[in-house]
Design an enzyme around this catalytic site. Structure first.
Site, PDB file in Angstrom:
ATOM      1  N   ASP A  27      -8.555  -4.929   2.710  1.00 35.28           N
ATOM      2  CA  ASP A  27      -7.254  -5.340   2.578  1.00 35.28           C
ATOM      3  C   ASP A  27      -7.161  -6.334   3.790  1.00 35.28           C
ATOM      4  OD1 ASP A  27      -4.582  -5.638   1.847  1.00 35.28           O
ATOM      5  OD2 ASP A  27      -4.297  -4.327   3.714  1.00 35.28           O
ATOM      6  N   HIS A  49      -1.031  -9.583  -1.267  1.00 32.01           N
ATOM      7  CA  HIS A  49      -1.427  -8.877  -2.487  1.00 32.01           C
ATOM      8  C   HIS A  49      -1.316  -9.622  -3.571  1.00 32.01           C
ATOM      9  CE1 HIS A  49      -0.630  -4.985   0.281  1.00 32.01           C
ATOM     10  NE2 HIS A  49      -1.405  -5.846   0.808  1.00 32.01           N
ATOM     11  N   SER A  81       0.770  -1.269  -0.021  1.00 36.46           N
ATOM     12  CA  SER A  81       0.069  -0.040   0.067  1.00 36.46           C
ATOM     13  C   SER A  81       0.773   1.255   0.075  1.00 36.46           C
ATOM     14  CB  SER A  81      -1.145   0.011   1.308  1.00 36.46           C
ATOM     15  OG  SER A  81      -1.936  -0.823   1.031  1.00 36.46           O
ATOM     16  N   ASP A 140      -5.718   0.928  -4.203  1.00 34.86           N
ATOM     17  CA  ASP A 140      -4.489   0.833  -4.457  1.00 34.86           C
ATOM     18  C   ASP A 140      -3.740  -0.613  -4.969  1.00 34.86           C
ATOM     19  OD1 ASP A 140      -4.938  -0.516  -2.296  1.00 34.86           O
ATOM     20  OD2 ASP A 140      -3.594   0.103  -0.832  1.00 34.86           O
ATOM     21  N   THR A 192      -1.642   4.271   3.584  1.00 33.37           N
ATOM     22  CA  THR A 192      -2.481   4.866   2.581  1.00 33.37           C
ATOM     23  C   THR A 192      -2.829   5.974   3.031  1.00 33.37           C
ATOM     24  OG1 THR A 192      -3.285   2.801   1.839  1.00 33.37           O
ATOM     25  CG2 THR A 192      -4.561   4.697   1.445  1.00 33.37           C
TER      26      THR A 192
HETATM   27 ZN   LIG Z   1      -2.408  -5.732   2.571  1.00 29.32          ZN
END
Ligand SMILES: [Zn+2]
Length: 440
Positions: A269, A403, A88, A311, A141
């Protein structure tokens, strides 16, 4: 003769031309005009799978489905180690500054030099600014917009940096990085940044009711020591992401020069790292409610550009899986709590069946499912193994606990929205916002 013709007609042609140009500029779509305000909404970890699942679960279109311009965004970092898959921090830096960097970088480039952010540009132009999130406000973020640090984990430093940026509205979790250890914080330097914020003219709030009572000025709201609750676990003392977005817009709207606001649905997330489909879907829907607030504002204030994106994608979330042509989200509706924050802290090898009964009403685990969870405990991933029992029953697939490098969606509405159409790279989101503001 020729000369007198010119003398008479040149001014007439000039006037006609001017009238034509005026008419054309009036007839031009609003999208050609500059944006006074930009609202950037980031669903952390929200890929196409999470969006699709949320829509199916809701049984109706999402608000983000209503945006006029849509596209998809590549997210890879500039990183020789973790190739193609961003965190991120690097993804946020690309969006906030237009510069690709390494994973863990908070708005510094590959050589660890600070890079100016869209929030800083907005401030230079006299605009109000806001950061709203469900994570710690010092998390990657939000941090990339109002801090510069070579290391995302230096959250005590990041808290001080964010405060020094004098952002108009700061709402989220993470009070532990603002308070010293003797006040239940984590700061070992003895600084009390909440008191500092008050001395800078901020109102400080810790509950939804306190937040609702603020009607003007600078606002710092820190609603939990760490991240705010998952939507599935949230009590009414904590504001929802939509309520925080509404309050931020109410306060930022007072600035005649306009504003830049970033809103993050930060825990989609986290739910996907934990393979918790129910928490992921509920947080995606809570994010969509915040999108609804922003979209409504943009409809009423035509000089406002609203952008919704992510993101990166987390988990390799798929609607359908395990070799079957089916998705069964009904089981996700039975969930009463998140795995990470509620089930995992009390979970052990002996009570997992009892907890699954309590929080999901599942009382018929098969021998194969029981064996899979036991194997998970052996590998020290008992909570994920238990969450995967639910995912398998829902036919909701995962390819990773980290991710992925999959492209993510982008939706935009308002002036310059067309810029965010088709295939983009995440650095272009910064370029588009700069152009929309007229800073370029
Ligand atoms: Zn993450």
């Amino acid at each position: 003769m020729k000369k007198s013709f010119r003398r008479v007609f040149t001014p007439i042609i000039g006037i006609l031309l001017a009238l034509c140009l005026t008419f054309i500029s009036l007839a031009m779509p609003a999208s050609e005009a500059k944006a006074k305000n930009v609202i950037l909404l980031i669903g952390d970890g929200m890929g196409f799978g999470q969006m699709t699942a949320a829509r199916i679960y809701k049984g109706a279109p999402l608000c983000m489905d209503e945006f006029s311009c849509t596209g998809f965004v590549s997210t890879y970092p500039h990183d020789p180690v973790e190739k193609w898959v961003t965190d991120s921090a690097a993804a946020g830096t690309a969006i906030a500054t237009g510069v690709k960097t390494y994973n863990a970088a908070i708005s510094v480039d590959g050589k660890k030099r600070p890079v100016k952010t869209i929030l800083e540009y907005a401030q230079e132009h006299g605009k109000a600014t806001g950061l709203v999130t469900t994570t710690r406000i010092t998390h990657a973020t939000p941090a990339v917009f109002a801090a510069h640090n070579p290391n995302r984990d230096a959250e005590d430093e990041i808290a001080a940096d964010i405060l020094a940026h004098n952002v108009t509205v700061l709402l989220g979790g993470g009070s532990r990085h603002f308070l010293p250890t003797n006040l239940k914080g984590k700061r070992t330097d003895g600084l009390n940044l909440v008191e500092k914020a008050k001395s800078m003219g901020y109102r400080y709030v810790e509950t939804a009711a306190e937040m609702a009572a603020v009607s003007s000025g600078k606002l710092l709201g820190l609603f939990k020591a760490s991240h705010m609750s998952y939507e599935i676990d949230r009590s009414a003392t904590e504001p929802s992401l939509a309520q925080m977005t509404q309050k931020a817009l109410e306060l930022l709207d007072d600035d005649p020069d306009g504003f830049f606001l970033m809103v993050e649905g930060g825990r989609i997330d986290h739910a996907c790292h934990a393979h918790d489909g129910a928490a992921a879907v509920r947080d995606t829907l809570a994010f969509d409610e915040a999108v609804r607030v922003a979209f409504t504002y943009a409809l009423q204030n035509r000089d406002t550009l609203a952008i919704v994106t992510a993101d990166h994608e987390t988990g390799g979330f798929s609607v359908g899986g395990y070799g079957q042509y089916c998705f069964n989200p009904e089981i996700l509706r039975t969930a009463k709590a998140s795995f990470e924050d509620v089930i995992a802290p009390q979970l052990n090898e002996k009570n997992f069946q009892e907890l699954l009964a309590r929080y999901y009403g599942i009382t018929d685990l098969t021998p194969e499912e029981i064996a899979a969870v036991r194997l998970g405990f052996e590998k020290k991933v008992g909570a994920i193994a238990l969450a995967e029992v639910v995912s398998r029953r829902a036919l909701l697939g995962w390819t990773s606990s980290a991710h992925t490098g999959n492209d993510v969606p982008i939706m935009a509405y308002g002036p310059f929205a067309e810029f965010f159409t088709g295939r983009l790279d995440n650095t272009e989101i910064f370029e588009g916002m700069m152009a929309a503001f007229g800073f370029r």
